[in-house]
Design a protein around this motif. Structure first.
Motif, mmCIF file in Angstrom:
data_model
loop_
_atom_site.group_PDB
_atom_site.id
_atom_site.type_symbol
_atom_site.label_atom_id
_atom_site.label_comp_id
_atom_site.label_asym_id
_atom_site.label_seq_id
_atom_site.Cartn_x
_atom_site.Cartn_y
_atom_site.Cartn_z
ATOM 1 N N LYS A 1 0.818 -1.205 0.000
ATOM 2 C CA LYS A 1 0.000 0.000 0.000
ATOM 3 C C LYS A 1 0.857 1.263 0.000
ATOM 4 O O LYS A 1 1.837 1.368 0.735
ATOM 5 N N LEU A 2 0.461 2.214 -0.856
ATOM 6 C CA LEU A 2 1.112 3.521 -0.907
ATOM 7 C C LEU A 2 0.222 4.546 -0.216
ATOM 8 O O LEU A 2 -1.002 4.434 -0.245
ATOM 9 N N ALA A 3 0.836 5.544 0.385
ATOM 10 C CA ALA A 3 0.102 6.611 1.061
ATOM 11 C C ALA A 3 0.062 7.839 0.154
ATOM 12 O O ALA A 3 1.112 8.330 -0.277
ATOM 13 N N PRO A 4 -1.123 8.347 -0.165
ATOM 14 C CA PRO A 4 -1.214 9.508 -1.057
ATOM 15 C C PRO A 4 -0.828 10.808 -0.351
ATOM 16 O O PRO A 4 -1.203 11.045 0.785
ATOM 17 N N VAL A 5 -0.058 11.633 -1.062
ATOM 18 C CA VAL A 5 0.260 12.988 -0.614
ATOM 19 C C VAL A 5 -0.623 13.953 -1.394
ATOM 20 O O VAL A 5 -1.136 14.922 -0.867
ATOM 21 N N ASN A 6 -0.819 13.663 -2.681
ATOM 22 C CA ASN A 6 -1.811 14.322 -3.519
ATOM 23 C C ASN A 6 -2.175 13.325 -4.621
ATOM 24 O O ASN A 6 -1.822 12.161 -4.518
ATOM 25 N N ASP A 7 -2.849 13.749 -5.686
ATOM 26 C CA ASP A 7 -3.322 12.770 -6.671
ATOM 27 C C ASP A 7 -2.239 12.253 -7.612
ATOM 28 O O ASP A 7 -2.492 11.349 -8.406
ATOM 29 N N THR A 8 -1.010 12.757 -7.520
ATOM 30 C CA THR A 8 0.096 12.243 -8.341
ATOM 31 C C THR A 8 1.330 11.888 -7.522
ATOM 32 O O THR A 8 2.317 11.403 -8.067
ATOM 33 N N ARG A 9 1.292 12.117 -6.237
ATOM 34 C CA ARG A 9 2.459 11.863 -5.375
ATOM 35 C C ARG A 9 2.052 10.953 -4.225
ATOM 36 O O ARG A 9 1.072 11.220 -3.520
ATOM 37 N N PHE A 10 2.863 9.886 -4.033
ATOM 38 C CA PHE A 10 2.579 8.895 -2.999
ATOM 39 C C PHE A 10 3.882 8.544 -2.299
ATOM 40 O O PHE A 10 4.966 8.738 -2.845
ATOM 41 N N THR A 11 3.768 7.991 -1.098
ATOM 42 C CA THR A 11 4.938 7.489 -0.389
ATOM 43 C C THR A 11 4.701 6.031 -0.026
ATOM 44 O O THR A 11 3.567 5.596 0.174
ATOM 45 N N GLY A 12 5.803 5.286 0.051
ATOM 46 C CA GLY A 12 5.748 3.882 0.449
ATOM 47 C C GLY A 12 7.133 3.457 0.869
ATOM 48 O O GLY A 12 8.084 3.598 0.101
ATOM 49 N N GLY A 13 7.269 2.962 2.095
ATOM 50 C CA GLY A 13 8.597 2.616 2.579
ATOM 51 C C GLY A 13 9.467 3.857 2.580
ATOM 52 O O GLY A 13 9.073 4.914 3.062
ATOM 53 N N ASN A 14 10.646 3.749 1.984
ATOM 54 C CA ASN A 14 11.543 4.911 1.930
ATOM 55 C C ASN A 14 11.481 5.602 0.575
ATOM 56 O O ASN A 14 12.360 6.379 0.233
ATOM 57 N N LEU A 15 10.428 5.346 -0.204
ATOM 58 C CA LEU A 15 10.325 5.914 -1.542
ATOM 59 C C LEU A 15 9.184 6.898 -1.680
ATOM 60 O O LEU A 15 8.140 6.760 -1.032
ATOM 61 N N THR A 16 9.400 7.856 -2.562
ATOM 62 C CA THR A 16 8.344 8.745 -3.017
ATOM 63 C C THR A 16 8.078 8.394 -4.474
ATOM 64 O O THR A 16 9.009 8.223 -5.257
ATOM 65 N N PHE A 17 6.809 8.277 -4.824
ATOM 66 C CA PHE A 17 6.374 7.960 -6.184
ATOM 67 C C PHE A 17 5.705 9.192 -6.758
ATOM 68 O O PHE A 17 4.752 9.706 -6.175
ATOM 69 N N ILE A 18 6.177 9.650 -7.908
ATOM 70 C CA ILE A 18 5.567 10.796 -8.580
ATOM 71 C C ILE A 18 5.107 10.324 -9.955
ATOM 72 O O ILE A 18 5.921 9.910 -10.781
ATOM 73 N N PHE A 19 3.805 10.371 -10.190
ATOM 74 C CA PHE A 19 3.200 9.862 -11.420
ATOM 75 C C PHE A 19 2.956 10.990 -12.420
ATOM 76 O O PHE A 19 2.521 12.074 -12.053
ATOM 77 N N ASP A 20 3.242 10.696 -13.676
ATOM 78 C CA ASP A 20 2.869 11.542 -14.800
ATOM 79 C C ASP A 20 1.778 10.752 -15.504
ATOM 80 O O ASP A 20 2.078 9.840 -16.287
#
Length: 189
Positions: free
Chosen positions: A57-76
């Motif tokens: 599971k990823l935690a949303p920061v906004n609708d394109t940015r998420f965090t999980g573990g020690n990573l940040t995910f930024i979606f285009d």
């Protein structure tokens, strides 16, 4: 632990505020993402209003940015994503179509491949409804489809993906494992 992607258990940063998203907001992010440098893959799934990366599971920061573990995910949206770790190392991914692994699709991959770099021959064969790699006729590995033309070599923790020419014919493949990335093999027959 996932084959494709490993999470550390570090604490979440205080600066990342969590927001609640809807299923309609996370659904467009779903799909296979191929690492641009190695061909490794990550499956992003939408489960209701939650987003998962390789089952975590990823935690949303906004609708394109998420965090999980020690990573940040930024979606285009629809194009790809970038992951960034705590050391600011980034990895770029592109959206790729899912695997079309039918009996007819398997036939495209069959044949002999050779790497001048490693002086290694590999033969891809069909065994029942699976695709197998024979390395120098003495090691056999079953491939697991991930995305279009991309396969996991689970028992050695690697990725194998095929390259096509402008006509769509397979011309070769590349293999990435822990000790080597994008080792090229040319299709010889």
């Amino acid at each position: 632990m996932s084959f494709y992607f490993f999470f550390s258990l570090s604490a979440k940063k205080e600066t990342d505020a969590i927001v609640q998203l809807t299923a309609e907001q996370v659904k467009p992010l779903e799909g296979w993402y191929r690492q641009n440098k190695s061909g490794a893959a990550m499956l992003i799934q939408a489960k209701g209003d939650e987003l998962l990366a390789d089952g975590r599971k990823l935690a949303p920061v906004n609708d394109t940015r998420f965090t999980g573990g020690n990573l940040t995910f930024i979606f285009d949206k629809g194009k790809g994503m970038i992951t960034t770790n705590e050391d600011k190392d980034t990895v770029a991914y592109s959206v790729v179509p899912p695997a079309n692994f039918s009996v007819a699709a398997i036939k495209d991959y069959l044949g002999k491949y050779y790497s001048e770099e490693t002086e290694t021959a590999m033969t891809l064969i069909q065994k029942e409804n699976t695709l197998q790699v024979w390395v120098n006729s003495n090691n056999v590995f079953t491939l697991r489809p991930m995305y279009k033309d991309g396969f996991a070599i689970s028992n050695i923790g690697g990725t194998l993906y095929f390259e096509r020419d402008a006509k769509g014919d397979i011309t070769g493949m590349k293999i990435s494992i822990a000790r080597a990335r994008n080792v090229a093999f040319t299709k010889v027959k």
